[in-house]
Write a protein that holds these residues in place. Sequence first.
Motif, mmCIF file in Angstrom:
data_model
loop_
_atom_site.group_PDB
_atom_site.id
_atom_site.type_symbol
_atom_site.label_atom_id
_atom_site.label_comp_id
_atom_site.label_asym_id
_atom_site.label_seq_id
_atom_site.Cartn_x
_atom_site.Cartn_y
_atom_site.Cartn_z
ATOM 1 N N ILE A 174 0.838 -1.197 0.000
ATOM 2 C CA ILE A 174 0.000 0.000 0.000
ATOM 3 C C ILE A 174 0.875 1.250 0.000
ATOM 4 N N HIS A 175 0.312 2.342 -0.512
ATOM 5 C CA HIS A 175 1.055 3.587 -0.644
ATOM 6 C C HIS A 175 0.112 4.744 -0.342
ATOM 7 N N PRO A 176 0.626 5.949 -0.151
ATOM 8 C CA PRO A 176 -0.239 7.086 0.192
ATOM 9 C C PRO A 176 -1.158 7.467 -0.961
ATOM 10 N N GLY A 177 -2.202 8.222 -0.617
ATOM 11 C CA GLY A 177 -3.068 8.771 -1.630
ATOM 12 C C GLY A 177 -4.308 7.943 -1.906
ATOM 13 N N PRO A 178 -5.178 8.421 -2.777
ATOM 14 C CA PRO A 178 -6.431 7.722 -3.087
ATOM 15 C C PRO A 178 -6.229 6.322 -3.645
ATOM 16 N N THR A 179 -5.209 6.142 -4.485
ATOM 17 C CA THR A 179 -4.992 4.800 -5.050
ATOM 18 C C THR A 179 -4.574 3.801 -3.982
ATOM 19 N N GLY A 180 -3.819 4.275 -2.996
ATOM 20 C CA GLY A 180 -3.460 3.391 -1.888
ATOM 21 C C GLY A 180 -4.676 3.000 -1.080
ATOM 22 N N LEU A 181 -5.591 3.950 -0.862
ATOM 23 C CA LEU A 181 -6.824 3.659 -0.127
ATOM 24 C C LEU A 181 -7.686 2.668 -0.904
ATOM 25 N N ILE A 182 -7.786 2.861 -2.214
ATOM 26 C CA ILE A 182 -8.564 1.936 -3.047
ATOM 27 C C ILE A 182 -7.953 0.547 -3.024
ATOM 28 N N LEU A 183 -6.613 0.484 -3.003
ATOM 29 C CA LEU A 183 -5.937 -0.816 -2.949
ATOM 30 C C LEU A 183 -6.302 -1.562 -1.667
ATOM 31 N N VAL A 184 -6.280 -0.863 -0.525
ATOM 32 C CA VAL A 184 -6.635 -1.499 0.739
ATOM 33 C C VAL A 184 -8.078 -1.978 0.719
ATOM 34 N N ILE A 185 -8.993 -1.150 0.203
ATOM 35 C CA ILE A 185 -10.404 -1.535 0.152
ATOM 36 C C ILE A 185 -10.589 -2.768 -0.730
ATOM 37 N N ALA A 186 -9.895 -2.811 -1.875
ATOM 38 C CA ALA A 186 -10.030 -3.951 -2.783
ATOM 39 C C ALA A 186 -9.499 -5.233 -2.139
ATOM 40 N N ILE A 187 -8.345 -5.131 -1.477
ATOM 41 C CA ILE A 187 -7.763 -6.317 -0.834
ATOM 42 C C ILE A 187 -8.663 -6.813 0.294
ATOM 43 N N GLU A 188 -9.117 -5.892 1.136
ATOM 44 C CA GLU A 188 -9.972 -6.284 2.254
ATOM 45 C C GLU A 188 -11.308 -6.828 1.758
ATOM 46 N N LEU A 189 -11.830 -6.257 0.668
ATOM 47 C CA LEU A 189 -13.087 -6.763 0.113
ATOM 48 C C LEU A 189 -12.931 -8.193 -0.371
ATOM 49 N N GLY A 190 -11.834 -8.487 -1.071
ATOM 50 C CA GLY A 190 -11.594 -9.855 -1.511
ATOM 51 C C GLY A 190 -11.415 -10.808 -0.353
ATOM 52 N N LEU A 191 -10.644 -10.389 0.654
ATOM 53 C CA LEU A 191 -10.400 -11.229 1.823
ATOM 54 C C LEU A 191 -11.691 -11.530 2.568
ATOM 55 N N ILE A 192 -12.476 -10.499 2.844
ATOM 56 C CA ILE A 192 -13.675 -10.679 3.658
ATOM 57 C C ILE A 192 -14.752 -11.433 2.892
ATOM 58 N N THR A 193 -14.830 -11.254 1.579
ATOM 59 C CA THR A 193 -15.784 -12.028 0.787
ATOM 60 C C THR A 193 -15.463 -13.518 0.862
ATOM 61 N N CYS A 194 -14.188 -13.848 0.723
ATOM 62 C CA CYS A 194 -13.784 -15.259 0.832
ATOM 63 C C CYS A 194 -14.054 -15.804 2.234
ATOM 64 N N MET A 195 -13.820 -14.979 3.243
ATOM 65 C CA MET A 195 -14.118 -15.404 4.607
ATOM 66 C C MET A 195 -15.618 -15.561 4.818
ATOM 67 N N GLY A 196 -16.408 -14.693 4.173
ATOM 68 C CA GLY A 196 -17.858 -14.812 4.276
ATOM 69 C C GLY A 196 -18.379 -16.111 3.699
ATOM 70 N N VAL A 197 -17.728 -16.608 2.652
ATOM 71 C CA VAL A 197 -18.094 -17.910 2.092
ATOM 72 C C VAL A 197 -17.569 -19.039 2.978
ATOM 73 N N PHE A 198 -16.326 -18.912 3.424
ATOM 74 C CA PHE A 198 -15.664 -20.003 4.129
ATOM 75 C C PHE A 198 -16.234 -20.242 5.529
ATOM 76 N N ASN A 199 -16.472 -19.184 6.285
ATOM 77 C CA ASN A 199 -16.770 -19.341 7.710
ATOM 78 C C ASN A 199 -18.016 -20.176 8.004
ATOM 79 N N PRO A 200 -19.187 -19.901 7.403
ATOM 80 C CA PRO A 200 -20.342 -20.739 7.727
ATOM 81 C C PRO A 200 -20.192 -22.181 7.270
ATOM 82 N N ILE A 201 -19.523 -22.394 6.139
ATOM 83 C CA ILE A 201 -19.322 -23.773 5.670
ATOM 84 C C ILE A 201 -18.344 -24.497 6.583
ATOM 85 N N PHE A 202 -17.276 -23.800 6.987
ATOM 86 C CA PHE A 202 -16.325 -24.393 7.925
ATOM 87 C C PHE A 202 -16.993 -24.733 9.250
#
Length: 287
Positions: A174-202
């Motif tokens: 990650i880096h400063p500025g709007p693109t860095g913020l968008i990068l964090v949001i995109a990574i966290e969105l992918g991570l949490i979506t996968c966790m949202g699928v995994f957790n109830p099935i697990f």
Amino acid sequence: MGRSLGRQFRWFWAAYAVSTFGTWLAFDAFALIAILALDAGPAEVSMLAAAGIRAIGGREPHPARTATPPRPRADDLLEGWRYILAGPALRPLFFNTVLVNGLIMAASPLLAVLMLGDLGFAPWQYGLAFGVPCIGGLIGSRLARPLLARYGQHKVMLTAGTLRACWPLGLAFIHPGPTGLILVIAIELGLITCMGVFNPIFATYRLQQLPSDRVARTLSAWSITSKATIAAMTGVWGLLAGLTSPRTAIAIAGLLLLATSLLLPRHDRTPQHKNADQAPPERQTLA
């Protein structure tokens, strides 16, 4: 049971999204003492409401006390750990989930230091970066049932469990500025979506592996181990960040997370029932 677990996880992600963004937005707008007062307010209201309810009751007789389940003893926890480690289906899943949770949580405070300190993000931006992606938890929980019906429990759990370990490494870039913020949001969105699928099935898969007389002991041992591991790894990663840098420590956690997918069960060991409707409730899937 599976459906109720899915609903519980959806409520969890919704509450987490609101609380995360709301707290950091308020922190950016008000003094710290105001945030503490706002945080304590609901507790005080609850106490006043409880006192009012007791006053309304007047001289009504107290309800009869029911027997409370005993707290887990050391022998119960040891028995839970023995059962986990002896099970070919539970053992790899146990190490996988404990390490994944520990590594993700160990990097969280370092990410706050990096974003709010070195990179100069405002507190409301930090809250935005971790509040908005919680929508992925709601999406993932909704997707779990149709994916389960189409591809099967083991395949979905293995795929989602593997994918959730791939995202955190990107936080080291990650880096400063709007693109860095968008990068964090995109990574966290992918991570949490996968966790949202995994957790109830697990959670459903884990209950399927447990006889009814071992559920409490095994889940208690599992929970205690997970919390202790998170505490220990958070301290270790703080020391690691002090010796190197927060970015380096986050990158190491991300690399180790990639290896945790090797601990996921490679074979489907779900107990087979002749008639799924005759299976105990705690052993039914999300379908």
